[in-house]
Design a protein around this motif. Structure first.
Motif, mmCIF file in Angstrom:
data_model
loop_
_atom_site.group_PDB
_atom_site.id
_atom_site.type_symbol
_atom_site.label_atom_id
_atom_site.label_comp_id
_atom_site.label_asym_id
_atom_site.label_seq_id
_atom_site.Cartn_x
_atom_site.Cartn_y
_atom_site.Cartn_z
ATOM 1 N N HIS A 77 0.620 -1.723 -0.097
ATOM 2 C CA HIS A 77 -0.157 0.120 0.322
ATOM 3 C C HIS A 77 0.846 1.294 0.140
ATOM 4 C CE1 HIS A 77 -3.745 2.316 -0.335
ATOM 5 N NE2 HIS A 77 -2.818 2.884 1.251
ATOM 6 N N LEU A 132 -7.609 -4.987 -2.738
ATOM 7 C CA LEU A 132 -7.253 -3.576 -3.928
ATOM 8 C C LEU A 132 -6.495 -2.340 -2.565
ATOM 9 C CD1 LEU A 132 -9.762 -3.982 -6.753
ATOM 10 C CD2 LEU A 132 -7.194 -4.255 -6.559
ATOM 11 N N TRP A 138 -2.657 -4.646 0.561
ATOM 12 C CA TRP A 138 -3.393 -5.734 -1.212
ATOM 13 C C TRP A 138 -3.300 -7.020 -1.280
ATOM 14 C CZ3 TRP A 138 -4.313 -1.801 -5.996
ATOM 15 C CH2 TRP A 138 -3.860 -1.062 -5.433
#
Length: 276
Positions: A77, A132, A138
């Protein structure tokens, strides 16, 4: 694209006739990384139309240390934020999903046009979900909703209803016993899973079993239709009222009024590992 070729192989097999049952496994690599598909699939999702997933900067504030380590906010991230390409990452994922959907469509259209359309069981599943950026996380590798929710679709001639949707929580330990029951095969005694045949017949039938997901050693989550309970190997806990908090923003594990909920969900935690 390799996945196109795999589906083409499946279509060729479906053209054949035989008086014997067959089993056909068609495995697609996508949407696994890298998100590399032809440009036409990216063009379906213009960058200015991309919406970022729900995100709160303080989302990990009430998550225990084991959960924060699993999220790894200073890893993927942080790199995405530094690059400024969050929307491009989402676009690439959507493009890859669209490509994969098209391949599944090719296969199902081939089945419909084949002599096997009325006597073939279809089970479509993906091996995990995908984050996401929710909770600064992630990929997979976590026990929250996004990385654990998956595609799971059944078509059984004479049993399922087209367009049916089932709200019950199930997991993949159900695949083998379901196939055994549908094909009249005996069930081995060691199975933990439960056949989904009752749900295939009636998606709203009473179902009292949650789904269970494990990531890493002794890190488990139990998911019912209204709650998610996570217990990590070190004893850290998370509890979410997903009926009222579907984005899992508020960890209720430390609140005394929810002790009973935790105890009921904890009864489903695995007590033994797989036999090797």
């Amino acid at each position: 694209m390799p996945d196109y070729g795999v589906v083409s192989y499946g279509l060729k097999q479906l053209e054949e006739t035989s008086d014997k049952p067959f089993f056909l496994a068609i495995g697609l690599v996508k949407p696994h990384m890298p998100f590399s598909v032809p440009k036409k699939w990216f063009d379906m999702f213009p960058l200015d139309s991309i919406e970022l997933p729900p995100y709160r900067e303080d989302d990990l504030d009430d998550v225990p240390p084991a959960g924060v380590r699993m999220a790894g906010p200073q890893g993927d991230h942080a790199k995405i934020l530094e690059s400024g390409r969050w929307k491009e990452a989402v676009q690439a994922y959507l493009a890859t999903i669209a490509f994969c959907d098209a391949q599944v469509g090719r296969l199902l259209e081939g089945l419909e046009a084949s002599p096997h359309r009325d006597n073939t069981i279809v089970c479509l599943w993906s091996d995990h979900g995908w984050s996401l950026g929710e909770k600064s996380h992630w990929r997979k590798f976590a026990l929250w909703e996004e990385p654990t929710r998956t595609v799971f679709v059944w078509k059984v001639p004479g049993v399922t209803t087209p367009g049916g949707v089932c709200p019950r929580t199930v997991d993949y330990s159900s695949v083998y016993p379901t196939l055994c029951e549908l094909t009249g095969q005996p069930l081995p005694e060691h199975l933990d899973g439960r056949s989904l045949l009752p749900l295939l017949k009636d998606p709203l039938v009473k179902w009292d079993q949650p789904s269970i997901t494990t990531h890493g050693f002794q890190n488990h989550t139990v998911r019912t239709e209204g709650w998610r309970y996570i217990r990590y190997a070190n004893g850290d806990e998370e509890l979410y009222d997903t009926a009222n908090d579907p984005l899992e923003y508020t960890n209720l594990a430390s609140r005394t009024e929810h002790v009973t909920h935790k105890q009921e969900l904890a009864k489903w935690l695995p007590t033994k590992g797989p036999s090797l």
